[in-house]
Design a protein around this motif. Structure first.
Motif, PDB file in Angstrom:
ATOM      1  N   PHE A   1      46.107  30.837  27.365  1.00  0.00           N
ATOM      2  CA  PHE A   1      46.011  29.518  27.997  1.00  0.00           C
ATOM      3  C   PHE A   1      47.385  28.853  27.940  1.00  0.00           C
ATOM      4  CE2 PHE A   1      41.838  30.665  26.564  1.00  0.00           C
ATOM      5  CZ  PHE A   1      41.007  30.248  27.589  1.00  0.00           C
ATOM      6  N   SER A   2      47.726  28.105  28.982  1.00  0.00           N
ATOM      7  CA  SER A   2      49.025  27.426  29.009  1.00  0.00           C
ATOM      8  C   SER A   2      48.893  25.945  28.680  1.00  0.00           C
ATOM      9  CB  SER A   2      49.681  27.587  30.384  1.00  0.00           C
ATOM     10  OG  SER A   2      48.942  26.878  31.364  1.00  0.00           O
ATOM     11  N   GLY A   3      47.674  25.424  28.733  1.00  0.00           N
ATOM     12  CA  GLY A   3      47.479  23.998  28.514  1.00  0.00           C
ATOM     13  C   GLY A   3      47.533  23.182  29.787  1.00  0.00           C
TER      14      GLY A   3
ATOM     15  N   ARG B   1      45.134  31.194  31.820  1.00  0.00           N
ATOM     16  CA  ARG B   1      46.393  31.579  32.463  1.00  0.00           C
ATOM     17  C   ARG B   1      46.467  33.085  32.686  1.00  0.00           C
ATOM     18  NH1 ARG B   1      48.602  29.293  35.690  1.00  0.00           N
ATOM     19  NH2 ARG B   1      47.967  27.503  34.479  1.00  0.00           N
ATOM     20  N   ALA B   2      46.001  33.869  31.705  1.00  0.00           N
ATOM     21  CA  ALA B   2      46.063  35.323  31.831  1.00  0.00           C
ATOM     22  C   ALA B   2      44.890  35.957  31.112  1.00  0.00           C
ATOM     23  CB  ALA B   2      47.377  35.848  31.249  1.00  0.00           C
ATOM     24  N   VAL B   3      44.472  37.103  31.621  1.00  0.00           N
ATOM     25  CA  VAL B   3      43.430  37.908  31.004  1.00  0.00           C
ATOM     26  C   VAL B   3      43.946  39.334  30.906  1.00  0.00           C
ATOM     27  CG1 VAL B   3      41.099  38.852  31.228  1.00  0.00           C
ATOM     28  CG2 VAL B   3      41.572  36.533  32.012  1.00  0.00           C
ATOM     29  N   ARG B   4      43.767  39.925  29.708  1.00  0.00           N
ATOM     30  CA  ARG B   4      44.115  41.331  29.539  1.00  0.00           C
ATOM     31  C   ARG B   4      42.862  42.113  29.176  1.00  0.00           C
ATOM     32  NH1 ARG B   4      48.810  44.343  25.938  1.00  0.00           N
ATOM     33  NH2 ARG B   4      48.059  46.449  26.416  1.00  0.00           N
ATOM     34  N   ALA B   5      42.647  43.214  29.876  1.00  0.00           N
ATOM     35  CA  ALA B   5      41.569  44.153  29.589  1.00  0.00           C
ATOM     36  C   ALA B   5      42.207  45.533  29.525  1.00  0.00           C
ATOM     37  CB  ALA B   5      40.494  44.100  30.664  1.00  0.00           C
ATOM     38  N   GLY B   6      42.304  46.077  28.322  1.00  0.00           N
ATOM     39  CA  GLY B   6      42.992  47.361  28.158  1.00  0.00           C
ATOM     40  C   GLY B   6      44.443  47.224  28.597  1.00  0.00           C
ATOM     41  N   PRO B   7      44.909  48.124  29.459  1.00  0.00           N
ATOM     42  CA  PRO B   7      46.308  48.051  29.891  1.00  0.00           C
ATOM     43  C   PRO B   7      46.550  47.097  31.065  1.00  0.00           C
ATOM     44  CG  PRO B   7      45.300  50.017  30.792  1.00  0.00           C
ATOM     45  CD  PRO B   7      44.255  49.364  29.903  1.00  0.00           C
TER      46      PRO B   7
ATOM     47  N   GLU C   1      58.880  31.691  34.260  1.00  0.00           N
ATOM     48  CA  GLU C   1      58.950  31.395  32.818  1.00  0.00           C
ATOM     49  C   GLU C   1      57.542  31.265  32.239  1.00  0.00           C
ATOM     50  OE1 GLU C   1      61.233  27.871  32.006  1.00  0.00           O
ATOM     51  OE2 GLU C   1      62.944  28.579  33.181  1.00  0.00           O
ATOM     52  N   ILE C   2      56.695  30.525  32.920  1.00  0.00           N
ATOM     53  CA  ILE C   2      55.319  30.315  32.453  1.00  0.00           C
ATOM     54  C   ILE C   2      54.553  31.646  32.458  1.00  0.00           C
ATOM     55  CG2 ILE C   2      53.122  29.161  32.978  1.00  0.00           C
ATOM     56  CD1 ILE C   2      54.891  26.846  34.178  1.00  0.00           C
ATOM     57  N   ILE C   3      54.722  32.413  33.512  1.00  0.00           N
ATOM     58  CA  ILE C   3      54.078  33.723  33.605  1.00  0.00           C
ATOM     59  C   ILE C   3      54.557  34.625  32.475  1.00  0.00           C
ATOM     60  CG2 ILE C   3      53.996  35.841  34.997  1.00  0.00           C
ATOM     61  CD1 ILE C   3      53.951  33.906  37.487  1.00  0.00           C
ATOM     62  N   GLY C   4      55.867  34.623  32.198  1.00  0.00           N
ATOM     63  CA  GLY C   4      56.409  35.441  31.115  1.00  0.00           C
ATOM     64  C   GLY C   4      55.800  35.091  29.768  1.00  0.00           C
ATOM     65  N   LYS C   5      55.640  33.799  29.490  1.00  0.00           N
ATOM     66  CA  LYS C   5      55.019  33.362  28.229  1.00  0.00           C
ATOM     67  C   LYS C   5      53.565  33.819  28.148  1.00  0.00           C
ATOM     68  CE  LYS C   5      57.896  29.267  27.584  1.00  0.00           C
ATOM     69  NZ  LYS C   5      57.920  27.795  27.585  1.00  0.00           N
ATOM     70  N   ALA C   6      52.843  33.716  29.251  1.00  0.00           N
ATOM     71  CA  ALA C   6      51.443  34.149  29.268  1.00  0.00           C
ATOM     72  C   ALA C   6      51.346  35.651  29.012  1.00  0.00           C
ATOM     73  CB  ALA C   6      50.796  33.788  30.600  1.00  0.00           C
ATOM     74  N   LEU C   7      52.212  36.408  29.649  1.00  0.00           N
ATOM     75  CA  LEU C   7      52.222  37.858  29.434  1.00  0.00           C
ATOM     76  C   LEU C   7      52.504  38.193  27.974  1.00  0.00           C
ATOM     77  CD1 LEU C   7      54.128  38.931  32.653  1.00  0.00           C
ATOM     78  CD2 LEU C   7      51.743  39.492  32.116  1.00  0.00           C
ATOM     79  N   GLU C   8      53.504  37.546  27.407  1.00  0.00           N
ATOM     80  CA  GLU C   8      53.852  37.804  26.000  1.00  0.00           C
ATOM     81  C   GLU C   8      52.675  37.504  25.076  1.00  0.00           C
ATOM     82  OE1 GLU C   8      57.389  35.615  24.994  1.00  0.00           O
ATOM     83  OE2 GLU C   8      58.561  36.664  26.530  1.00  0.00           O
ATOM     84  N   SER C   9      51.915  36.483  25.385  1.00  0.00           N
ATOM     85  CA  SER C   9      50.817  36.101  24.496  1.00  0.00           C
ATOM     86  C   SER C   9      49.669  37.113  24.502  1.00  0.00           C
ATOM     87  CB  SER C   9      50.320  34.699  24.815  1.00  0.00           C
ATOM     88  OG  SER C   9      49.659  34.683  26.046  1.00  0.00           O
ATOM     89  N   VAL C  10      49.648  38.010  25.484  1.00  0.00           N
ATOM     90  CA  VAL C  10      48.639  39.071  25.499  1.00  0.00           C
ATOM     91  C   VAL C  10      49.275  40.453  25.318  1.00  0.00           C
ATOM     92  CG1 VAL C  10      46.938  37.731  26.805  1.00  0.00           C
ATOM     93  CG2 VAL C  10      48.558  39.214  28.029  1.00  0.00           C
ATOM     94  N   GLY C  11      50.506  40.490  24.804  1.00  0.00           N
ATOM     95  CA  GLY C  11      51.149  41.757  24.483  1.00  0.00           C
ATOM     96  C   GLY C  11      51.770  42.494  25.646  1.00  0.00           C
ATOM     97  N   ALA C  12      52.202  41.760  26.649  1.00  0.00           N
ATOM     98  CA  ALA C  12      52.847  42.363  27.819  1.00  0.00           C
ATOM     99  C   ALA C  12      54.156  41.626  28.080  1.00  0.00           C
ATOM    100  CB  ALA C  12      51.930  42.285  29.036  1.00  0.00           C
ATOM    101  N   GLY C  13      54.861  42.021  29.120  1.00  0.00           N
ATOM    102  CA  GLY C  13      56.103  41.357  29.474  1.00  0.00           C
ATOM    103  C   GLY C  13      56.344  41.422  30.969  1.00  0.00           C
TER     104      GLY C  13
END
Length: 131
Positions: free
Chosen positions: A8-10, A21-27, A58-70
């Protein structure tokens, strides 16, 4: 039990509308449409489409990092813009982020966004390879 990780970005619309903001399911990672908000909730760089696109990334990058991606894991972007004639400045911001690992992408003109000062909204899909 779910294997989903959510970020979530707030942004004020997340709770009102019921999304993250982002959802990760597996890879696989999906990042929702992202506009250029500052941390205080104000519009970032009104009138500057390139700066708004850069802030979206920038916002997308932070969301990706928070679910273990980049950002290097992004395989698809979608850019929605209110003035397609400004494609070069928006494209330059995209190129600055993805020049060394270009994803598939689309840029489409739309009539407007949730706020009148937003010029671009960007979605991203990522795939995190094992290892």
């Amino acid at each position: 039990m779910s294997d989903f990780r959510r970020a979530f970005s707030g942004a004020p619309w997340e709770a009102k509308v019921g999304y993250c903001r982002a959802v990760r399911a597996g890879p696989h990672v999906w990042v929702t449409g992202t506009v250029a908000l500052n941390d205080d909730g104000s519009v970032h760089a009104p009138g500057d489409a390139g700066a708004q696109a850069a802030r979206c990334f920038e916002i997308i990058g932070k969301a990706l990092e928070s679910v273990g991606a980049g950002l290097s894991d992004v395989v698809r972007t979608r850019m929605f813009v209110t003035d397609i004639s400004r494609w070069e400045e928006i494209g330059a911001a995209h190129g600055a982020v993805f020049r060394d690992h270009p994803p598939a992408t689309t840029m489409v003109e739309v009539s407007r966004f949730i706020g009148p000062d937003f010029l671009v909204e960007i979605e991203a899909d990522a795939f995190v390879a094992e290892g």
